[in-house]
Write an enzyme that holds these catalytic residues in place. Structure first.
Site, PDB file in Angstrom:
ATOM      1  N   GLY A   1      -0.459  -0.193  14.930  1.00  0.00           N
ATOM      2  CA  GLY A   1       0.076  -0.864  16.110  1.00  0.00           C
ATOM      3  C   GLY A   1       0.585  -2.267  15.869  1.00  0.00           C
TER       4      GLY A   1
ATOM      5  CE  LYS B   1      -7.261   1.462   6.910  1.00  0.00           C
ATOM      6  NZ  LYS B   1      -6.512   2.563   6.266  1.00  0.00           N
TER       7      LYS B   1
ATOM      8  CD  GLU C   1      -2.183   1.562   2.821  1.00  0.00           C
ATOM      9  OE1 GLU C   1      -2.461   2.729   3.171  1.00  0.00           O
ATOM     10  OE2 GLU C   1      -2.330   0.576   3.563  1.00  0.00           O
TER      11      GLU C   1
ATOM     12  CB  SER D   1       6.444   4.097  10.590  1.00  0.00           C
ATOM     13  OG  SER D   1       5.613   3.957  11.728  1.00  0.00           O
TER      14      SER D   1
END
Length: 206
Positions: free
Chosen positions: A155, A126, A35, A176
């Site tokens: 998370g 999602k 994505e 990230s």
């Protein structure tokens, strides 16, 4: 297509000149679903354009994330994007995307949003942020909506990814925690190591 998703690498705010190096490295570690976020606007679009061309006729699936405008969908449709992800549930965006023949994985959190998605004919969702109410939350949602499945976003770390699968999530996505914002070639070795741990948690390798 999206019913086969198990692990997604989210690429956000990575320079267009670096994105293919990072994605190639992840592919070598077994990652097949991506994505690329539009959170940084034109750069995100440029990254998507380059990735779609680079991975054409391969087993890599490139989708667009953080899609919030119909104008973005118009451009992505012209490029042949196979799927998009939205941060929240927006009926207009969902229906507009479907009308373009593009699959959509919409973001949901509450039972009301899940119900609206189901009423739109969407059953793979999602859950974002997936760590908001604990991993037992998915079981609570599946009570009234047993026909739904979920991809965990938010998370998900290499350390806890396996817990999300065990909790009942069909897939997970890492942002990230796998590819930091502004990552470049100097980060690839670390990204590779982390990717191997996610692949192990997902139960499959290269």
């Amino acid at each position: 297509m999206l019913e086969n998703v198990k692990f997604v690498s989210i690429i956000r705010e990575v320079a267009a000149d670096d994105v293919l190096l990072i994605m190639d490295a992840l592919r070598e570690e077994g990652v097949r679903w991506f994505e690329i976020s539009l959170s940084d606007g034109e750069n995100g679009m440029e990254c998507i354009c380059r990735a779609l061309k680079h991975f054409r006729d391969t087993d890599v699936q490139v989708g667009a994330g953080t899609v919030t405008k119909t104008g973005e969908i118009d451009v992505l449709s012209q490029w042949g994007i196979p799927y998009i992800l939205t941060p929240g549930f927006d009926r207009e965006i969902v229906q507009y995307t479907a009308g373009k023949g593009i699959e959509v994985l919409p973001g949901v959190l509450t039972p009301s949003e899940v119900q609206e998605a189901v009423n739109c004919g969407i059953h793979l969702l999602k859950l974002f942020p997936a760590d908001a109410f604990g991993k037992g939350y998915i079981k609570a949602l599946k009570g009234p909506f047993p026909q739904t499945d979920y991809v965990a976003v938010g998370g998900v770390t290499a350390e806890n990814a396996a817990e999300f699968y065990r909790a009942g999530f069909k897939g997970v996505a890492a942002g990230s925690n796998l590819v930091p914002k502004h990552a470049g070639k100097d980060d690839i070795a670390d990204i590779r190591k982390t990717a191997r741990r996610y692949m192990e948690a997902a139960g499959y390798g290269k």
